[in-house]
Design an enzyme around this catalytic site. Structure first.
Site, PDB file in Angstrom:
ATOM      1  N   CYS A  97       0.855  -1.188   0.000  1.00 19.45           N
ATOM      2  CA  CYS A  97       0.000   0.000   0.000  1.00 19.45           C
ATOM      3  C   CYS A  97       0.894   1.242   0.000  1.00 19.45           C
ATOM      4  O   CYS A  97       2.070   1.175   0.381  1.00 19.45           O
ATOM      5  CB  CYS A  97      -0.943   0.003   1.199  1.00 19.45           C
ATOM      6  SG  CYS A  97      -0.107   0.244   2.769  1.00 19.45           S
ATOM      7  N   ASP A 134       2.354   6.669  15.461  1.00 17.92           N
ATOM      8  CA  ASP A 134       1.616   5.444  15.128  1.00 17.92           C
ATOM      9  C   ASP A 134       1.592   4.384  16.237  1.00 17.92           C
ATOM     10  O   ASP A 134       0.535   3.916  16.624  1.00 17.92           O
ATOM     11  CB  ASP A 134       2.180   4.850  13.823  1.00 17.92           C
ATOM     12  CG  ASP A 134       1.488   3.569  13.418  1.00 17.92           C
ATOM     13  OD1 ASP A 134       0.260   3.528  13.533  1.00 17.92           O
ATOM     14  OD2 ASP A 134       2.164   2.614  12.998  1.00 17.92           O
ATOM     15  N   CYS A 198     -15.449  -0.329  -0.406  1.00 17.09           N
ATOM     16  CA  CYS A 198     -14.798  -1.299   0.482  1.00 17.09           C
ATOM     17  C   CYS A 198     -15.313  -2.704   0.164  1.00 17.09           C
ATOM     18  O   CYS A 198     -16.506  -2.980   0.283  1.00 17.09           O
ATOM     19  CB  CYS A 198     -15.079  -0.947   1.946  1.00 17.09           C
ATOM     20  SG  CYS A 198     -14.386  -2.195   3.062  1.00 17.09           S
ATOM     21  N   GLN A 220      -1.770  -8.134   7.430  1.00 14.66           N
ATOM     22  CA  GLN A 220      -0.671  -8.097   8.402  1.00 14.66           C
ATOM     23  C   GLN A 220      -0.737  -9.226   9.434  1.00 14.66           C
ATOM     24  O   GLN A 220       0.135  -9.342  10.291  1.00 14.66           O
ATOM     25  CB  GLN A 220      -0.679  -6.748   9.133  1.00 14.66           C
ATOM     26  CG  GLN A 220      -0.526  -5.576   8.195  1.00 14.66           C
ATOM     27  CD  GLN A 220      -0.652  -4.238   8.885  1.00 14.66           C
ATOM     28  OE1 GLN A 220      -0.062  -4.005   9.928  1.00 14.66           O
ATOM     29  NE2 GLN A 220      -1.429  -3.337   8.313  1.00 14.66           N
ATOM     30  N   CYS A 243      -9.975   2.455  -0.055  1.00 12.92           N
ATOM     31  CA  CYS A 243     -10.862   3.472   0.524  1.00 12.92           C
ATOM     32  C   CYS A 243     -10.242   4.870   0.459  1.00 12.92           C
ATOM     33  O   CYS A 243     -10.933   5.870   0.597  1.00 12.92           O
ATOM     34  CB  CYS A 243     -11.263   3.122   1.954  1.00 12.92           C
ATOM     35  SG  CYS A 243      -9.887   3.071   3.104  1.00 12.92           S
ATOM     36  N   ARG A 295       6.088  -6.955  10.304  1.00 14.46           N
ATOM     37  CA  ARG A 295       5.588  -8.253  10.768  1.00 14.46           C
ATOM     38  C   ARG A 295       6.438  -9.410  10.267  1.00 14.46           C
ATOM     39  O   ARG A 295       6.068 -10.569  10.425  1.00 14.46           O
ATOM     40  CB  ARG A 295       4.143  -8.448  10.303  1.00 14.46           C
ATOM     41  CG  ARG A 295       3.185  -7.398  10.821  1.00 14.46           C
ATOM     42  CD  ARG A 295       2.789  -7.645  12.252  1.00 14.46           C
ATOM     43  NE  ARG A 295       1.826  -8.707  12.374  1.00 14.46           N
ATOM     44  CZ  ARG A 295       1.507  -9.302  13.525  1.00 14.46           C
ATOM     45  NH1 ARG A 295       2.122  -8.942  14.646  1.00 14.46           N
ATOM     46  NH2 ARG A 295       0.606 -10.255  13.564  1.00 14.46           N
TER      47      ARG A 295
HETATM   48  S1  SF4 Z   1     -15.035  12.313   0.859  1.00 11.60           S
HETATM   49 FE1  SF4 Z   1     -13.597  10.579   0.930  1.00 11.60          FE
HETATM   50  S2  SF4 Z   1     -13.666   9.864   3.060  1.00 11.60           S
HETATM   51 FE2  SF4 Z   1     -15.449  11.194   2.766  1.00 11.60          FE
HETATM   52  S3  SF4 Z   1     -17.103   9.761   2.198  1.00 11.60           S
HETATM   53 FE3  SF4 Z   1     -16.194  10.486   0.271  1.00 11.60          FE
HETATM   54  S4  SF4 Z   1     -14.639   8.911  -0.210  1.00 11.60           S
HETATM   55 FE4  SF4 Z   1     -15.168   8.662   1.951  1.00 11.60          FE
END
Ligand code: SF4
Length: 379
Positions: A97, A134, A198, A220, A243, A295
């Site tokens: 990624c 993180d 998704c 992972q 996403c 990992r």
């Molecule tokens: S603007 Fe980006 S984070 Fe917000 S709903 Fe749309 S795709 Fe999802």
């Protein structure tokens, strides 16, 4: 020295040392986050990678006594590889990624935050500072949201107006009382692209993630990949960023501000077959400096086997058979058997049958059965 002057000096200094965005937040308890984490815990939606108790994750003064402020920083990372290598029929490639291209951001951000800490201490020696990136207790995203770095998208990423969500985040807690920035307004509106894109329904609703169904998390893990997700990861061998890719705020966003984050094409998109037989030393030399190696090689090899199955790469059959017959790790032997079945050549099915005669591990045997079951769909 008064903190207003120091605040401005820190903003100026942050630009000098290559920080793309800086914001200031109060160190008050993250009440909203606390409630959300409790809900997530109750629902079993956590990844298990979280550090510290819910209290430690939401009460900054448990981490720095008398904490007053948190300084949040963001560094933009690239979203495209210039002249990236192509995956061909003979030589299929996996992909990390985007957040795992280039040098491990944990190190880069820690160094920059360390410099901010030194800058503060030179001017106010009695100041207390603590740096986190993180893996600390605090939520980088909750801090960044409060510090006005970006708003929290329905995909749970922090979306900055300048760099989209392709930013690494980190923070520094201090006992100095800086004037806070104002959080940004929510920018998602009625958009639901990330939820719709998704593939596993991990985004339960805007801003709520079931990590147990999130492919970024599942790539992972070190155990067998649950069956229902194997066909979904495609050629991702570490992380998953669909996403983010579909988000309109990331359209045409591709910043190359930091040489450290410049992707090395053959590392970011490695050939899959050589990954199957990589030695520990070679793995460390090639991938040890990127975030996606944290990992170890096992999850990446498991995912590479799944990706070869996804491609139905018949040129990989001999190598996968060797893995199935010789690898000491049941997860790898079993996934190899599954992958062979998915590729579905006569040779691969015959090899699974032969290997079943010698295999003793029940989980591996179950994977071999799954591999053979593909025969019904092939012939
Ligand atoms: S603007 Fe980006 S984070 Fe917000 S709903 Fe749309 S795709 Fe999802």
């Amino acid at each position: 020295m008064n903190t207003d002057q120091l605040r401005q000096e820190l903003i100026d200094y942050s630009k000098e040392i290559g920080i793309d965005k800086i914001g200031f937040a109060s160190a008050d308890v993250f009440e909203g986050l606390k409630e959300r984490l409790k809900r997530q815990q109750g629902l079993g939606f956590q990844s298990g990678f979280e550090k510290g108790s819910i209290e430690e994750r939401t009460e900054p003064d448990r981490l720095v006594p008398e904490a007053k402020s948190i300084i949040s920083i963001a560094l933009a990372y690239p979203s495209r590889i210039k002249d990236g290598p192509k995956s061909t029929k003979e030589e299929r490639r996996g992909v990390f990624c985007r957040a795992s291209w280039g040098t491990d951001y944990h190190e880069v951000l820690r160094e920059k935050l360390g410099k901010l800490g030194e800058f503060i201490k030179e001017r106010i020696p009695e100041a207390t500072t603590k740096v986190m990136v993180d893996t600390g207790e605090l939520s980088d995203r909750a801090v960044a949201e409060r510090a006005g770095i970006g708003f929290s998208g329905k995909n749970t990423a922090i979306i900055t107006p300048e760099f989209g969500s392709y930013v690494y985040l980190g923070e520094l807690i201090t006992n100095l009382p800086f004037v806070p920035d104002t959080p940004l307004e929510d920018g998602c509106g009625s958009c639901t692209r990330c939820l719709d894109a998704c593939p596993t329904g991990a985004l339960v609703q805007g801003g709520q993630l079931n990590a147990q169904r999130c492919l970024a998390f599942l790539t992972q893990t070190k155990d067998f990949m649950p069956d229902e997700f194997r066909s979904k990861i495609g050629n991702f061998i570490y992380g998953f960023d669909t996403c983010q890719v579909v988000c309109p705020y990331n359209k045409h966003v591709d910043f190359h501000n930091h040489p450290e984050f410049e992707p090395e094409p053959d590392v970011a998109k490695p050939k899959l077959k050589p990954l199957l037989r990589i030695s520990n030393r070679e793995f460390k030399n090639t991938f040890g400096h990127i975030a996606g190696s944290w990992r170890g090689k096992k999850p990446l090899q498991r995912n590479a086997l799944i990706a070869l199955g996804h491609y139905r790469d018949a040129t990989a059959v001999d190598e996968i058979i060797a893995v199935m017959n010789n690898d000491p790790r049941p997860v790898i032997r079993g996934t190899a058997a599954w992958s062979l079945g998915k590729i579905g050549t006569e040779e691969s099915f015959a090899a699974i049958k032969d290997a079943m005669e010698k295999e003793n591990d029940e989980q591996v045997l179950a994977e071999m059965e799954k591999g053979l079951a593909f025969q019904e769909t092939v012939f």
